[in-house]
Motif scaffolding. Structure first.
Motif, short mmCIF file in Angstrom:
data_model
loop_
_atom_site.label_atom_id
_atom_site.label_comp_id
_atom_site.label_asym_id
_atom_site.label_seq_id
_atom_site.Cartn_x
_atom_site.Cartn_y
_atom_site.Cartn_z
N ARG A 44 182.88 109.23 44.56
CA ARG A 44 183.89 108.85 45.57
C ARG A 44 185.18 109.56 45.21
O ARG A 44 185.72 109.35 44.12
CB ARG A 44 184.08 107.33 45.56
CG ARG A 44 185.09 106.81 46.57
CD ARG A 44 185.06 105.29 46.58
NE ARG A 44 185.95 104.72 47.57
CZ ARG A 44 187.22 104.36 47.30
NH1 ARG A 44 187.71 104.53 46.09
NH2 ARG A 44 187.96 103.84 48.25
N THR A 135 184.94 93.32 50.43
CA THR A 135 185.37 93.26 49.04
C THR A 135 185.17 91.84 48.49
O THR A 135 185.64 90.88 49.12
CB THR A 135 186.86 93.67 48.94
OG1 THR A 135 186.98 94.99 49.44
CG2 THR A 135 187.40 93.57 47.55
N THR A 139 191.19 93.51 44.20
CA THR A 139 191.21 94.65 43.28
C THR A 139 192.37 95.55 43.63
O THR A 139 192.74 95.66 44.80
CB THR A 139 189.89 95.45 43.39
OG1 THR A 139 189.98 96.58 42.53
CG2 THR A 139 189.58 95.91 44.79
N THR A 141 192.14 98.72 42.84
CA THR A 141 191.54 100.06 42.89
C THR A 141 191.55 100.64 44.29
O THR A 141 191.83 101.81 44.50
CB THR A 141 190.10 100.02 42.35
OG1 THR A 141 190.12 99.51 41.02
CG2 THR A 141 189.46 101.39 42.36
N LYS A 142 191.24 99.79 45.29
CA LYS A 142 191.20 100.26 46.68
C LYS A 142 192.33 99.57 47.41
O LYS A 142 192.35 98.34 47.51
CB LYS A 142 189.85 99.89 47.32
CG LYS A 142 189.60 100.48 48.68
CD LYS A 142 188.17 100.12 49.13
CE LYS A 142 187.66 100.85 50.34
NZ LYS A 142 188.35 100.71 51.55
N THR A 145 191.73 97.60 51.27
CA THR A 145 190.63 96.65 51.48
C THR A 145 190.99 95.72 52.64
O THR A 145 192.07 95.15 52.67
CB THR A 145 190.36 95.80 50.22
OG1 THR A 145 191.60 95.35 49.72
CG2 THR A 145 189.65 96.60 49.15
N ILE A 174 180.91 94.50 45.71
CA ILE A 174 181.91 95.43 45.17
C ILE A 174 183.30 94.84 45.30
O ILE A 174 183.61 94.15 46.28
CB ILE A 174 181.83 96.81 45.87
CG1 ILE A 174 182.82 97.79 45.21
CG2 ILE A 174 182.05 96.72 47.38
CD1 ILE A 174 182.51 99.25 45.47
N GLY A 175 184.10 95.10 44.29
CA GLY A 175 185.50 94.70 44.29
C GLY A 175 185.83 93.70 43.21
O GLY A 175 185.35 92.56 43.23
N GLY A 176 186.61 94.12 42.24
CA GLY A 176 187.09 93.19 41.22
C GLY A 176 186.04 92.70 40.24
O GLY A 176 186.26 91.70 39.56
N VAL A 177 184.91 93.41 40.17
CA VAL A 177 183.84 92.98 39.26
C VAL A 177 183.94 93.80 37.97
O VAL A 177 184.12 95.02 38.01
CB VAL A 177 182.46 93.16 39.90
CG1 VAL A 177 181.36 92.69 38.95
CG2 VAL A 177 182.39 92.40 41.22
N ALA A 200 178.49 96.80 42.08
CA ALA A 200 179.12 98.12 42.13
C ALA A 200 180.51 98.00 41.53
O ALA A 200 181.25 97.08 41.87
CB ALA A 200 179.20 98.61 43.58
N VAL A 201 180.83 98.91 40.63
CA VAL A 201 182.12 98.83 39.93
C VAL A 201 182.78 100.21 39.86
O VAL A 201 182.10 101.22 39.79
CB VAL A 201 181.96 98.29 38.49
CG1 VAL A 201 181.26 96.95 38.48
CG2 VAL A 201 181.22 99.28 37.59
N VAL A 202 184.10 100.17 39.87
CA VAL A 202 184.87 101.39 39.63
C VAL A 202 185.58 101.27 38.29
O VAL A 202 185.15 101.80 37.27
CB VAL A 202 185.90 101.66 40.76
CG1 VAL A 202 186.66 102.96 40.47
CG2 VAL A 202 185.23 101.73 42.11
N SER A 203 186.69 100.52 38.27
CA SER A 203 187.56 100.51 37.08
C SER A 203 186.88 99.92 35.86
O SER A 203 187.21 100.29 34.73
CB SER A 203 188.87 99.78 37.39
OG SER A 203 188.62 98.47 37.84
N1 TZP Z 1 185.25 99.18 48.14
C1 TZP Z 1 185.58 97.89 48.19
S1 TZP Z 1 186.46 97.41 46.84
C2 TZP Z 1 186.35 98.95 46.15
C3 TZP Z 1 185.67 99.79 47.00
C4 TZP Z 1 185.40 101.22 46.77
C5 TZP Z 1 186.96 99.31 44.85
C6 TZP Z 1 186.39 98.50 43.73
O1 TZP Z 1 187.02 98.88 42.54
P1 TZP Z 1 186.97 97.97 41.25
O2 TZP Z 1 187.81 98.73 40.25
O3 TZP Z 1 185.54 97.89 40.81
O4 TZP Z 1 187.56 96.65 41.60
#
Ligand code: TZP
Ligand code: MG
Length: 229
Positions: A44, A135, A139, A141-142, A145, A174-177, A200-203
């Motif tokens: 992404r 979400t 979070t 990160t996005k 939302t 996804i979101g804040g996990v 699903a996680v980003v940060s």
């Molecule tokens: N879509 C919904 S929340 C999000 C995306 C791409 C970002 C989630 O990021 P994080 O750091 O896992 O909270």
């Protein structure tokens, strides 16, 4: 090539912004996370040019293949087609599912974001291979939302999917996990007839001091939380 069967347990969504990635190398972070047990990878990137995105996607694809993990591209269906990776993830404001399917063909994975039962059912009826629900938690990160639906919102969508005959469509939230809450979030999202398949996680991984350890921790929590109590 036929569609791979996918373990959605720990789904890493990348972020190349300085706020999350810092000065680290994205490929190194991704490789470490795969060593730790990430099961699906989504590239992404909202900032890079198309050429830059194709180049990065090719590098990530080569890394992911070594771990037998599918690479999906966020939004940019044309990049996925050019790179020949395993599929895409599209949001409600991106290319329509049917158009993406036409471009990608029957054997690629197409995931769709849904934040309501209506969006989730529409995606399943169109043929989505999996859903990203959220979400789920707030979070930073996005920034855009639309709605934070909480575990109760995810649970309601899962129940509605099962009732509508879409209980077999894989789902992640996804979101804040992160490592502080993944197990409890998966447990709280469980509906009687349908559970999440992963997070699903980003940060939680991209910004982690040790991405491999973060991925390992998330996989352990998700694996335990997915066992019906
Ligand atoms: N879509 C919904 S929340 C999000 C995306 C791409 C970002 C989630 O990021 P994080 O750091 O896992 O909270
Ligand atoms: Mg999108």
């Amino acid at each position: 090539m036929p569609k791979p069967s996918v373990n959605y347990g720990v789904y890493l969504v990348t972020d190349s912004t300085p706020a999350i990635l810092g000065s680290r190398d994205l490929c190194a972070v991704v490789e470490a996370s795969l060593r730790g047990g990430v099961t699906v990878l989504q590239y992404r990137d909202k900032l890079s040019s198309r050429d830059e995105a194709v180049a990065t996607a090719r590098k990530l694809h080569a890394i992911a293949r070594r771990f037998d993990v599918p690479l999906l591209i966020n939004d940019r269906v044309d990049v996925a087609v050019e790179v020949g990776c395993e599929g895409v993830h599209i949001g409600q404001d991106d290319m329509a599912y049917t158009e993406a399917r036409t471009l990608l063909g029957p054997d690629k994975i197409i995931g769709v974001t849904a934040s309501s039962t209506q969006e989730a059912l529409r995606a399943c009826e169109a043929g989505a291979d999996y859903l990203g629900l959220g979400t789920v938690l707030a979070t930073s990160t996005k920034k855009d939302t639309k709605s934070i639906i909480g575990p109760a919102g995810v649970r309601a969508i899962l129940a509605d999917l099962a009732a509508a005959g879409h209980g077999a469509v894989p789902t992640v939230c996804i979101g804040g996990v992160g490592t502080s809450n993944a197990g409890p979030v998966v447990a709280a999202c469980r509906a009687p007839a349908k559970a999440l398949d992963g997070v699903a996680v980003v940060s939680a991984i991209v910004a982690a001091p040790d991405p491999a350890a973060a991925a390992r921790d998330l996989l352990a929590q998700v694996t335990v939380a997915m066992i019906p109590q």
